[in-house]
Design a protein around this motif. Structure first.
Motif, PDB file in Angstrom:
ATOM      1  N   ILE A  46       0.391  -1.011  -0.554  1.00  0.00           N
ATOM      2  CA  ILE A  46      -0.073   0.064   0.295  1.00  0.00           C
ATOM      3  C   ILE A  46       0.650   1.482   0.192  1.00  0.00           C
ATOM      4  CG2 ILE A  46      -1.633   0.529   1.161  1.00  0.00           C
ATOM      5  CD1 ILE A  46      -1.892  -0.838   2.474  1.00  0.00           C
ATOM      6  N   LYS A  51      -3.802   5.186  -0.263  1.00  0.00           N
ATOM      7  CA  LYS A  51      -4.672   4.779  -0.299  1.00  0.00           C
ATOM      8  C   LYS A  51      -5.264   3.476   0.301  1.00  0.00           C
ATOM      9  CE  LYS A  51      -2.947   6.389  -4.659  1.00  0.00           C
ATOM     10  NZ  LYS A  51      -2.335   6.386  -5.568  1.00  0.00           N
ATOM     11  N   LEU A  52      -5.511   3.938   0.978  1.00  0.00           N
ATOM     12  CA  LEU A  52      -6.609   2.713   2.007  1.00  0.00           C
ATOM     13  C   LEU A  52      -8.035   2.520   1.697  1.00  0.00           C
ATOM     14  CD1 LEU A  52      -5.088   3.577   5.361  1.00  0.00           C
ATOM     15  CD2 LEU A  52      -4.166   1.622   4.041  1.00  0.00           C
ATOM     16  N   ASN A  53      -8.028   1.057   1.614  1.00  0.00           N
ATOM     17  CA  ASN A  53      -9.546   1.153   1.719  1.00  0.00           C
ATOM     18  C   ASN A  53     -10.111   0.374   2.271  1.00  0.00           C
ATOM     19  OD1 ASN A  53      -9.830  -0.947  -0.103  1.00  0.00           O
ATOM     20  ND2 ASN A  53      -8.441  -0.218  -1.287  1.00  0.00           N
ATOM     21  N   THR A  54     -11.654   0.378   2.027  1.00  0.00           N
ATOM     22  CA  THR A  54     -12.411  -0.615   3.346  1.00  0.00           C
ATOM     23  C   THR A  54     -11.336  -1.932   3.605  1.00  0.00           C
ATOM     24  OG1 THR A  54     -13.949  -1.176   2.063  1.00  0.00           O
ATOM     25  CG2 THR A  54     -14.113   0.806   3.431  1.00  0.00           C
ATOM     26  N   GLU A  55     -10.882  -2.249   1.743  1.00  0.00           N
ATOM     27  CA  GLU A  55     -10.718  -4.264   2.817  1.00  0.00           C
ATOM     28  C   GLU A  55      -9.421  -3.959   3.081  1.00  0.00           C
ATOM     29  OE1 GLU A  55      -7.899  -4.607  -1.415  1.00  0.00           O
ATOM     30  OE2 GLU A  55      -9.821  -4.421  -1.923  1.00  0.00           O
ATOM     31  N   ASP A  56      -8.447  -2.499   3.586  1.00  0.00           N
ATOM     32  CA  ASP A  56      -7.556  -2.992   4.731  1.00  0.00           C
ATOM     33  C   ASP A  56      -7.860  -2.556   5.747  1.00  0.00           C
ATOM     34  OD1 ASP A  56      -6.002  -2.878   2.471  1.00  0.00           O
ATOM     35  OD2 ASP A  56      -6.580  -1.087   2.190  1.00  0.00           O
ATOM     36  N   GLN A  57      -9.110  -2.837   6.372  1.00  0.00           N
ATOM     37  CA  GLN A  57     -10.240  -2.431   7.309  1.00  0.00           C
ATOM     38  C   GLN A  57      -9.165  -3.411   8.832  1.00  0.00           C
ATOM     39  OE1 GLN A  57     -13.851  -1.184   8.235  1.00  0.00           O
ATOM     40  NE2 GLN A  57     -13.863  -1.830  10.313  1.00  0.00           N
TER      41      GLN A  57
END
Ligand code: AMP
Length: 113
Positions: A46, A51-57
């Motif tokens: 990443i 660039k984070l998105n919800t799949e990285d929670q």
């Protein structure tokens, strides 16, 4: 684009590794800004917080807990320490593979530079 930290994950560049699991890797910063200065990175490439998105929670939650465990094992928890995630150019980021700085062993100042 492959970064220096991808090469550290692949053991193509040496590093003083202090922790590893299936999701992340931690190693000592080559230019320490405090008596203890560790970088914690996800193995997933990443680029930055931006660039984070919800799949990285779940991954980010795991990284925060791992940072706290590393701080504990380094003997920093009682006195205290600082977690820093420099983000993009105004944030002072120089390596575009998301990383948490774990800094401790001295009194931190506020505001940061
Ligand atoms: P940042 O400026 O937040 O992107 O942080 C990048 C960090 O990587 C800096 O604190 C550097 O000192 C550190 N660094 C650069 N090259 C290496 C390396 N080969 N091994 C360990 N840390 C490094």
């Amino acid at each position: 684009m492959e970064t220096l930290f991808d090469k550290i994950i692949k053991r193509q560049v040496p590093a003083d590794i202090v922790f590893e699991d299936e999701l992340c890797l931690a190693f000592r910063d080559i230019s320490p800004q405090a008596p203890t200065h560790i970088l914690l990175i996800p193995k997933k490439p990443i680029e930055s917080m931006a660039k984070l998105n919800t799949e990285d929670q779940a991954l980010m939650g795991h990284m925060l807990l791992t940072a706290a465990q590393i701080a504990q094992s380094e003997g920093l928890s009682e006195e205290g320490y600082r977690l820093v995630v420099n983000t993009n150019s105004a944030g002072g980021q120089s390596v575009y593979h998301l990383h948490m700085h774990i800094l401790g062993g001295r009194q931190m100042q506020w505001p940061p530079g």
